[in-house]
Scaffold this motif. Structure first.
Motif, PDB file in Angstrom:
ATOM      1  N   ALA A 160       0.833  -1.211   0.000  1.00 42.56           N
ATOM      2  CA  ALA A 160       0.000   0.000   0.000  1.00 42.56           C
ATOM      3  C   ALA A 160       0.864   1.257   0.000  1.00 42.56           C
ATOM      4  O   ALA A 160       0.555   2.243  -0.702  1.00 42.56           O
ATOM      5  CB  ALA A 160      -0.936   0.000   1.205  1.00 42.56           C
ATOM      6  N   LEU A 161       1.932   1.258   0.785  1.00 42.45           N
ATOM      7  CA  LEU A 161       2.834   2.407   0.805  1.00 42.45           C
ATOM      8  C   LEU A 161       3.568   2.548  -0.528  1.00 42.45           C
ATOM      9  O   LEU A 161       3.774   3.660  -1.025  1.00 42.45           O
ATOM     10  CB  LEU A 161       3.836   2.268   1.954  1.00 42.45           C
ATOM     11  CG  LEU A 161       3.305   2.522   3.361  1.00 42.45           C
ATOM     12  CD1 LEU A 161       4.388   2.237   4.394  1.00 42.45           C
ATOM     13  CD2 LEU A 161       2.811   3.951   3.510  1.00 42.45           C
ATOM     14  N   HIS A 162       3.984   1.415  -1.074  1.00 39.28           N
ATOM     15  CA  HIS A 162       4.655   1.431  -2.381  1.00 39.28           C
ATOM     16  C   HIS A 162       3.748   2.085  -3.423  1.00 39.28           C
ATOM     17  O   HIS A 162       4.169   2.967  -4.191  1.00 39.28           O
ATOM     18  CB  HIS A 162       5.002  -0.005  -2.779  1.00 39.28           C
ATOM     19  CG  HIS A 162       5.896  -0.102  -3.985  1.00 39.28           C
ATOM     20  ND1 HIS A 162       6.707  -1.176  -4.231  1.00 39.28           N
ATOM     21  CD2 HIS A 162       6.090   0.733  -5.029  1.00 39.28           C
ATOM     22  CE1 HIS A 162       7.368  -0.999  -5.358  1.00 39.28           C
ATOM     23  NE2 HIS A 162       7.008   0.152  -5.866  1.00 39.28           N
ATOM     24  N   ALA A 163       2.482   1.665  -3.447  1.00 40.86           N
ATOM     25  CA  ALA A 163       1.530   2.216  -4.415  1.00 40.86           C
ATOM     26  C   ALA A 163       1.302   3.706  -4.180  1.00 40.86           C
ATOM     27  O   ALA A 163       1.206   4.493  -5.130  1.00 40.86           O
ATOM     28  CB  ALA A 163       0.210   1.451  -4.336  1.00 40.86           C
ATOM     29  N   ALA A 164       1.215   4.098  -2.908  1.00 39.18           N
ATOM     30  CA  ALA A 164       1.004   5.515  -2.593  1.00 39.18           C
ATOM     31  C   ALA A 164       2.196   6.357  -3.015  1.00 39.18           C
ATOM     32  O   ALA A 164       2.039   7.483  -3.513  1.00 39.18           O
ATOM     33  CB  ALA A 164       0.735   5.678  -1.098  1.00 39.18           C
ATOM     34  N   ALA A 165       3.402   5.838  -2.827  1.00 34.21           N
ATOM     35  CA  ALA A 165       4.602   6.568  -3.226  1.00 34.21           C
ATOM     36  C   ALA A 165       4.673   6.710  -4.746  1.00 34.21           C
ATOM     37  O   ALA A 165       5.029   7.776  -5.269  1.00 34.21           O
ATOM     38  CB  ALA A 165       5.848   5.851  -2.711  1.00 34.21           C
ATOM     39  N   GLU A 166       4.315   5.642  -5.456  1.00 28.28           N
ATOM     40  CA  GLU A 166       4.321   5.707  -6.918  1.00 28.28           C
ATOM     41  C   GLU A 166       3.278   6.711  -7.404  1.00 28.28           C
ATOM     42  O   GLU A 166       3.522   7.466  -8.359  1.00 28.28           O
ATOM     43  CB  GLU A 166       4.060   4.322  -7.489  1.00 28.28           C
ATOM     44  CG  GLU A 166       4.314   4.218  -8.976  1.00 28.28           C
ATOM     45  CD  GLU A 166       4.417   2.788  -9.457  1.00 28.28           C
ATOM     46  OE1 GLU A 166       4.798   2.604 -10.632  1.00 28.28           O
ATOM     47  OE2 GLU A 166       4.109   1.866  -8.668  1.00 28.28           O
ATOM     48  N   HIS A 167       2.136   6.740  -6.748  1.00 30.95           N
ATOM     49  CA  HIS A 167       1.099   7.718  -7.108  1.00 30.95           C
ATOM     50  C   HIS A 167       1.588   9.143  -6.848  1.00 30.95           C
ATOM     51  O   HIS A 167       1.315  10.056  -7.638  1.00 30.95           O
ATOM     52  CB  HIS A 167      -0.170   7.438  -6.310  1.00 30.95           C
ATOM     53  CG  HIS A 167      -1.282   8.393  -6.601  1.00 30.95           C
ATOM     54  ND1 HIS A 167      -1.947   8.435  -7.812  1.00 30.95           N
ATOM     55  CD2 HIS A 167      -1.852   9.376  -5.837  1.00 30.95           C
ATOM     56  CE1 HIS A 167      -2.852   9.382  -7.792  1.00 30.95           C
ATOM     57  NE2 HIS A 167      -2.826   9.965  -6.606  1.00 30.95           N
ATOM     58  N   ALA A 168       2.326   9.336  -5.742  1.00 31.61           N
ATOM     59  CA  ALA A 168       2.872  10.659  -5.434  1.00 31.61           C
ATOM     60  C   ALA A 168       3.818  11.121  -6.541  1.00 31.61           C
ATOM     61  O   ALA A 168       3.791  12.290  -6.953  1.00 31.61           O
ATOM     62  CB  ALA A 168       3.593  10.621  -4.094  1.00 31.61           C
ATOM     63  N   ALA A 169       4.652  10.202  -7.022  1.00 27.09           N
ATOM     64  CA  ALA A 169       5.569  10.557  -8.111  1.00 27.09           C
ATOM     65  C   ALA A 169       4.793  10.974  -9.357  1.00 27.09           C
ATOM     66  O   ALA A 169       5.159  11.947 -10.037  1.00 27.09           O
ATOM     67  CB  ALA A 169       6.485   9.373  -8.416  1.00 27.09           C
ATOM     68  N   LYS A 170       3.707  10.281  -9.657  1.00 28.70           N
ATOM     69  CA  LYS A 170       2.881  10.638 -10.816  1.00 28.70           C
ATOM     70  C   LYS A 170       2.254  12.009 -10.633  1.00 28.70           C
ATOM     71  O   LYS A 170       2.156  12.795 -11.590  1.00 28.70           O
ATOM     72  CB  LYS A 170       1.802   9.582 -11.030  1.00 28.70           C
ATOM     73  CG  LYS A 170       2.333   8.258 -11.543  1.00 28.70           C
ATOM     74  CD  LYS A 170       1.210   7.239 -11.719  1.00 28.70           C
ATOM     75  CE  LYS A 170       1.753   5.909 -12.216  1.00 28.70           C
ATOM     76  NZ  LYS A 170       0.676   4.882 -12.332  1.00 28.70           N
ATOM     77  N   ARG A 171       1.823  12.320  -9.396  1.00 29.40           N
ATOM     78  CA  ARG A 171       1.237  13.640  -9.130  1.00 29.40           C
ATOM     79  C   ARG A 171       2.237  14.756  -9.420  1.00 29.40           C
ATOM     80  O   ARG A 171       1.862  15.853  -9.819  1.00 29.40           O
ATOM     81  CB  ARG A 171       0.776  13.739  -7.671  1.00 29.40           C
ATOM     82  CG  ARG A 171      -0.412  12.892  -7.300  1.00 29.40           C
ATOM     83  CD  ARG A 171      -1.708  13.383  -7.931  1.00 29.40           C
ATOM     84  NE  ARG A 171      -2.079  14.739  -7.575  1.00 29.40           N
ATOM     85  CZ  ARG A 171      -2.833  15.069  -6.530  1.00 29.40           C
ATOM     86  NH1 ARG A 171      -3.287  14.119  -5.718  1.00 29.40           N
ATOM     87  NH2 ARG A 171      -3.152  16.317  -6.304  1.00 29.40           N
ATOM     88  N   LEU A 172       3.525  14.448  -9.208  1.00 29.85           N
ATOM     89  CA  LEU A 172       4.569  15.452  -9.435  1.00 29.85           C
ATOM     90  C   LEU A 172       5.140  15.383 -10.845  1.00 29.85           C
ATOM     91  O   LEU A 172       5.984  16.202 -11.215  1.00 29.85           O
ATOM     92  CB  LEU A 172       5.695  15.262  -8.414  1.00 29.85           C
ATOM     93  CG  LEU A 172       5.304  15.402  -6.945  1.00 29.85           C
ATOM     94  CD1 LEU A 172       6.502  15.138  -6.049  1.00 29.85           C
ATOM     95  CD2 LEU A 172       4.717  16.780  -6.651  1.00 29.85           C
ATOM     96  N   GLY A 173       4.692  14.387 -11.630  1.00 30.60           N
ATOM     97  CA  GLY A 173       5.182  14.253 -13.000  1.00 30.60           C
ATOM     98  C   GLY A 173       6.604  13.759 -13.086  1.00 30.60           C
ATOM     99  O   GLY A 173       7.336  14.125 -14.020  1.00 30.60           O
ATOM    100  N   LEU A 174       7.018  12.929 -12.121  1.00 30.24           N
ATOM    101  CA  LEU A 174       8.404  12.470 -12.051  1.00 30.24           C
ATOM    102  C   LEU A 174       8.497  10.958 -12.188  1.00 30.24           C
ATOM    103  O   LEU A 174       7.556  10.230 -11.878  1.00 30.24           O
ATOM    104  CB  LEU A 174       9.027  12.894 -10.714  1.00 30.24           C
ATOM    105  CG  LEU A 174       9.037  14.395 -10.411  1.00 30.24           C
ATOM    106  CD1 LEU A 174       9.557  14.645  -9.002  1.00 30.24           C
ATOM    107  CD2 LEU A 174       9.873  15.146 -11.438  1.00 30.24           C
TER     108      LEU A 174
END
Length: 206
Positions: A160-174
């Protein structure tokens, strides 16, 4: 035996509690300072000093669970007055991943934004809301335009944390990279300081 006190950054509270439970360190008290002090690192030395003064009056053995954390050596000057020690490194990323790994990551890609479990948990509040990105998405480019990737330094291997971190990167466009670090020098430092002399008895308090 003198009781043992850990004066800690609030961003490390969850990890420290997990180590207390895993090692059955019961004669240990944890006093956490607000995690938001990282936004005002110049206030960290004075806040730690106040806790150290109180601990000295109580005759406690004290470990300070901070790295330098942007204090520019001021925290070390405070600790030297009290004969206290802290976590190694310049910041919590060094603590978890190790200074050599962090140097290699920075050399590989200087434009790297790092996440820990704490930052993943609080990404929306600390990054999206406090920086205004939630209301004005165009600000992401202003704040993170010079970054190229997000590296998630994970303390716990949780999907769940892995998925949330990956989503955060997408939010930042990175771009996104995952590295499981475990507790790193936080664990080894506490084992050395607490484990060798702590009887199996626990309590923690803020």
């Amino acid at each position: 035996m003198s009781p043992t006190l850990i004066i800690a950054c609030g961003a490390l509270a969850r990890e420290i509690q997990a180590l207390l439970e895993a090692n059955d360190w019961k004669a240990v008290r944890v006093s956490c300072l607000p995690a938001d002090l990282h936004n005002r690192p110049e206030r960290i030395p004075a806040a730690v000093r106040a806790r150290l003064e109180a601990a000295g009056q109580a005759g406690q053995r004290v470990f300070v669970a901070y790295a330098d954390c942007g204090t520019g050596g001021e925290l070390d000057r405070v600790l030297a007055e009290y004969g206290a020690e802290r976590l190694p490194g310049a910041h919590c990323y060094d603590v978890f991943a190790g200074e050599r790994v962090m140097a290699a990551l920075a050399e590989q890609e200087p434009g790297t934004f790092y996440l820990t479990d704490f930052l993943v948990h609080h990404f929306d509040r600390l990054i999206l809301r406090e920086l205004g990105i939630e209301r004005h998405p165009e600000l992401a480019g202003l704040y993170f335009g010079h970054y190229r990737r997000v590296v998630y330094l994970a303390q716990r291997d949780e999907p769940a944390l892995h998925a949330a971190a990956e989503h955060a990167a997408k939010r930042l466009g990175l771009a996104f990279e995952y590295r499981h670090t475990g507790y790193g020098d936080l664990e080894t430092s506490l084992v050395r300081f607490v484990g060798a002399s702590s009887p199996a008895t626990t309590g923690s308090g803020g």
